[in-house]
Design an enzyme around this catalytic site. Structure first.
Site, mmCIF file in Angstrom:
data_model
loop_
_atom_site.group_PDB
_atom_site.id
_atom_site.type_symbol
_atom_site.label_atom_id
_atom_site.label_comp_id
_atom_site.label_asym_id
_atom_site.label_seq_id
_atom_site.Cartn_x
_atom_site.Cartn_y
_atom_site.Cartn_z
ATOM 1 N N THR A 96 0.951 -1.131 -0.070
ATOM 2 C CA THR A 96 -0.191 -0.028 0.091
ATOM 3 C C THR A 96 1.015 1.168 -0.063
ATOM 4 O O THR A 96 1.975 1.216 0.739
ATOM 5 C CB THR A 96 -0.905 0.001 1.221
ATOM 6 O OG1 THR A 96 -1.851 1.047 1.154
ATOM 7 C CG2 THR A 96 -0.313 -0.163 2.602
ATOM 8 N N GLU A 97 0.665 2.296 -0.975
ATOM 9 C CA GLU A 97 1.627 3.195 -1.259
ATOM 10 C C GLU A 97 1.873 4.292 -0.167
ATOM 11 O O GLU A 97 2.846 5.089 0.057
ATOM 12 C CB GLU A 97 1.364 4.002 -2.395
ATOM 13 C CG GLU A 97 -0.106 4.776 -2.580
ATOM 14 C CD GLU A 97 -1.108 3.924 -3.041
ATOM 15 O OE1 GLU A 97 -1.395 2.547 -2.819
ATOM 16 O OE2 GLU A 97 -2.253 4.686 -3.656
#
Lengths: 236, 235, 236, 235
Positions: B53-54
């Protein structure tokens, strides 16, 4: 002796001047330095340019700073989210400027600013409206846009623990923009839950070396933005 | 399975399951918000897929049990998640170095429009009073090795989302590799959009009718489509 | 299941091909992956372009790889140091090419390569012979040169501990170029002293997330270059 | 102090001591190889100075006791060092981000030549058979806020090192702020090279005679020189 502790959030943000560029850490509420933001509201500096990923929610923290009319311009990637009403209203009224920056480009521009890189090339946004007006250039047959490093007068960051040197560790995904914003500001102000002795953080584990930090304020039990919003709280 | 109760085609879970089936063991994957989020729960038994997840986590696990949420452990959609054994946290510049540097194998995103050339529009309707918000979408489509779209085939009002040319502002040009809809799986190829699988009860003509671009029928090709390629080439 | 363990250094480097670009970690002997380098000598791939900070010492490790005639070109910042005789000799004989890169520019070029940045600007080397032939440009009245991101086919790196995902932690100043070289190579091969269970490394402490690593070889008691040199050892 | 036993002027330790005396409390400092390394041991009592070594350590301490050396804990000169409480390790890109980004207050380096404009040559004699080796010198002079040189005033053969224009290849143009030699302390100013202090038994004319550029005599100015400025401005 190096001792970067500030006695209060108010003291820590006292030097923020009208017109300053201020980076504010956080991805949504995770890592948002809400007590420092509230101190900045009390302080009252105006016409700020704020660099941060979102625009806050409800009437507290970042949203409250915007609602208080202190922000002239925002650089962010995602100024629209659940419970975010303050920014959209002011934006539609033309009372606040927006520079929309893709999230990875925003992160890299901040990192570049901190690392003494005035400009770099990225493929992000090529062929889109966000590339308009940007210098474009081809490397190995692929197109890239040139983006500029970003620096700030101040950074407000939330971390987990610090020592008197300003060495920091963070908590889980609240790390996000903190380490790079610490690098990119002339004066970096950090709120932490706990202060430990010098040597109390393993030198292998330190995420932000103290050289990037100027003031540390201990806030043992920081408020959670979502909780304040749920309670319908307003600041001030 | 609850497919085709009132209508033919795949539901959201089945679409997510089809995406998951095509993700090879050992892949590093970023999931967008909406139907893409569902993909994580359908990874086939025996495969290990690492989700990034960025906002700074590799090795993202499922949502925590109610009451165990940590507001400082969230995904890019700002929902509470968990971290699996072997997870790592990192800051935003390192996270987007992974993305921009081509280290993520697959990104699964939603779409407003996809063109026959693989152009993607999924961030703005371009309306003058809309608040523009792009997040990490442009970085993901520019940097991740393969971009998969999972989306309803048409808009709520029945307009095609797969079109000759996007009318909404682009997220990226020629970035989409494959589209999973409730009706079909469609590859973006040099020859054009190629239907490689049809949902139960759906014909090629049904799909073509609801699509704003000309489709090729590859459903009889052997194999109809490749596994998501280039993934894990160095694993 | 993800399991990046390779059974031996020989297996780990088997895919290195003639003409490959290979990044090799280390600052002097600290962080130099000596067992992987020796495996590469055994393997015999030739005409390599090697990206590394120094050129080794004595007749072991990096110096032995060069002495073995496997390296056609080196990119490094400091190819001259105590006990370094192999490179200078071959260089004077015109048998090896050198691209001299300032150390910080070398680090940033590697990091840029790993981060998908094809080029960036830096003030380092402006006004010196190392800026010759480089594109120059002014930002805010200061001159900068443009430098290109560097990528490699392979990286050979030494770390302290890994898990089967390839997550890494390092030891003290042996960290140096390791984390950025892991990012910049298509195939990253790491030797570690210890392999731990997945979850055996604190996710807050991991320096190199496993996504940047392809193969891990356990070398519990790596040789120290300085010790081998002192003993007058040669490899092979 | 062992000054002026056989000759006037400062010895290596005294030169290092003079440098250390000008470093303010709380400064972040990078030390080059040679005489600069000696500076660390002369930090005046009551001041805390943090030393960075560009191979990845902030908070570098003195050499370990014999037998306690760790080959993986070294400085940029590849000598064994220690880490003080509050130290941090980091990788090379982060290290040079500190340097290039202007976060280090002071760098103390040796010199082969310094010009009247503050040009520095300290990495190569330019001889055709020399192995060129630059290390981090060009990054340091380009990025660190203040560059101090500490060097013998002349070469071993008596040639001036402080010159009108460098004949050796440059490390950086107009980068030097101050020069400490065995004879004097000299500031690089907009008006030219200004002598602000003289070693015991050394006259301004002595210094001028051994210098290849015209000097200004600021020894009577009050104060003769500023503390190393801009350091700790945000501390």
């Amino acid at each position: 002796m190096i001792d970067k502790r500030a006695s209060s959030a108010a003291v820590a943000v006292a030097a923020v001047h009208d017109g300053a560029t201020v980076m504010i850490g956080g991805f949504g509420e995770a890592g948002s330095p809400i007590e420092l933001i509230h101190a900045l509201i009390d302080h009252g500096a105006r016409n700020l340019t704020v660099v941060t990923n979102n625009t806050g929610s409800g009437q507290v923290g970042l949203a409250a700073l915007i609602a208080n009319g202190q922000v002239g311009k925002m650089l962010c990637s995602y100024p629209r989210s659940a419970n975010s009403t303050v920014f959209p209203e002011l934006y539609r009224q033309g009372k606040i400027q927006l520079e929309l920056v893709p999230q990875g480009t925003l992160a890299e521009r901040i990192r570049a600013g901190g690392a003494g890189i005035p400009a770099f090339f990225t493929a992000t946004s090529v062929g889109t409206v966000l590339a308009k007006g940007k210098e474009q250039r081809s490397f190995a047959d692929r197109d890239y846009v040139m983006e500029y490093g970003l620096r700030a007068d101040f950074a407000l960051v939330k971390a987990e623990k610090a020592d008197r040197h300003g060495n920091l560790i963070y908590n889980k995904t609240a790390r996000n923009f903190g380490p790079i914003m610490c690098m990119a500001a002339a004066t970096t102000i950090v709120q932490v839950k706990e202060l430990v002795e010098a040597g109390g953080l393993d030198p292998e584990e330190i995420v932000t070396p103290g050289i990037f930090v100027n003031r540390v304020v201990v806030v043992p039990h920081p408020a959670q933005e979502s909780q304040l919003v749920k309670e319908g709280r307003c600041y001030p | 399975m609850s497919a085709a109760k009132h209508h033919s085609g795949w539901n959201r879970e089945e679409m997510a399951r089809r995406v998951a089936a095509d993700i090879p063991d050992g892949a590093y994957v970023n999931l967008g918000i909406g139907i893409p989020e569902l993909v994580a729960q359908f990874v086939p038994a025996g495969r290990e897929v690492i989700f990034q997840t960025e906002n700074g986590l590799l090795g993202m696990g499922p949502a925590p049990t109610p009451g165990a949420e940590d507001p400082e452990l969230i995904n890019a959609g700002k929902k509470a998640v968990t971290a699996l054994p072997g997870a790592a946290y990192f800051h935003h510049a390192d996270s987007f170095a992974m993305i921009r540097g081509g280290h993520i194998d697959i990104c699964v995103l939603g779409a407003m429009q996809v063109s026959a050339q693989g152009d993607l529009a999924n961030w703005s309707t371009g309306e003058s009073d809309a608040i523009p918000a792009v997040g990490g979408a442009m970085d993901l489509v520019a940097g991740v090795k393969q971009i998969c779209i999972v989306t309803e085939h048409t808009t709520k009002t029945g307009e095609p989302k797969i079109v000759t040319a996007c009318t909404y502002p682009l997220t990226g040009k020629a970035v989409v590799d494959r589209i999973y809809t409730n009706l079909a799986i469609i590859d973006v190829t040099a020859d054009g959009l190629a239907v490689t699988a049809l949902a139960p009860g759906v014909s090629f003509d049904d799909v073509q009718e609801k699509t704003g671009a000309t489709l090729l029928d590859h459903t009889q090709h052997k194999p109809a489509r490749q596994s998501l390629a280039s993934v894990g080439e160095n694993i």
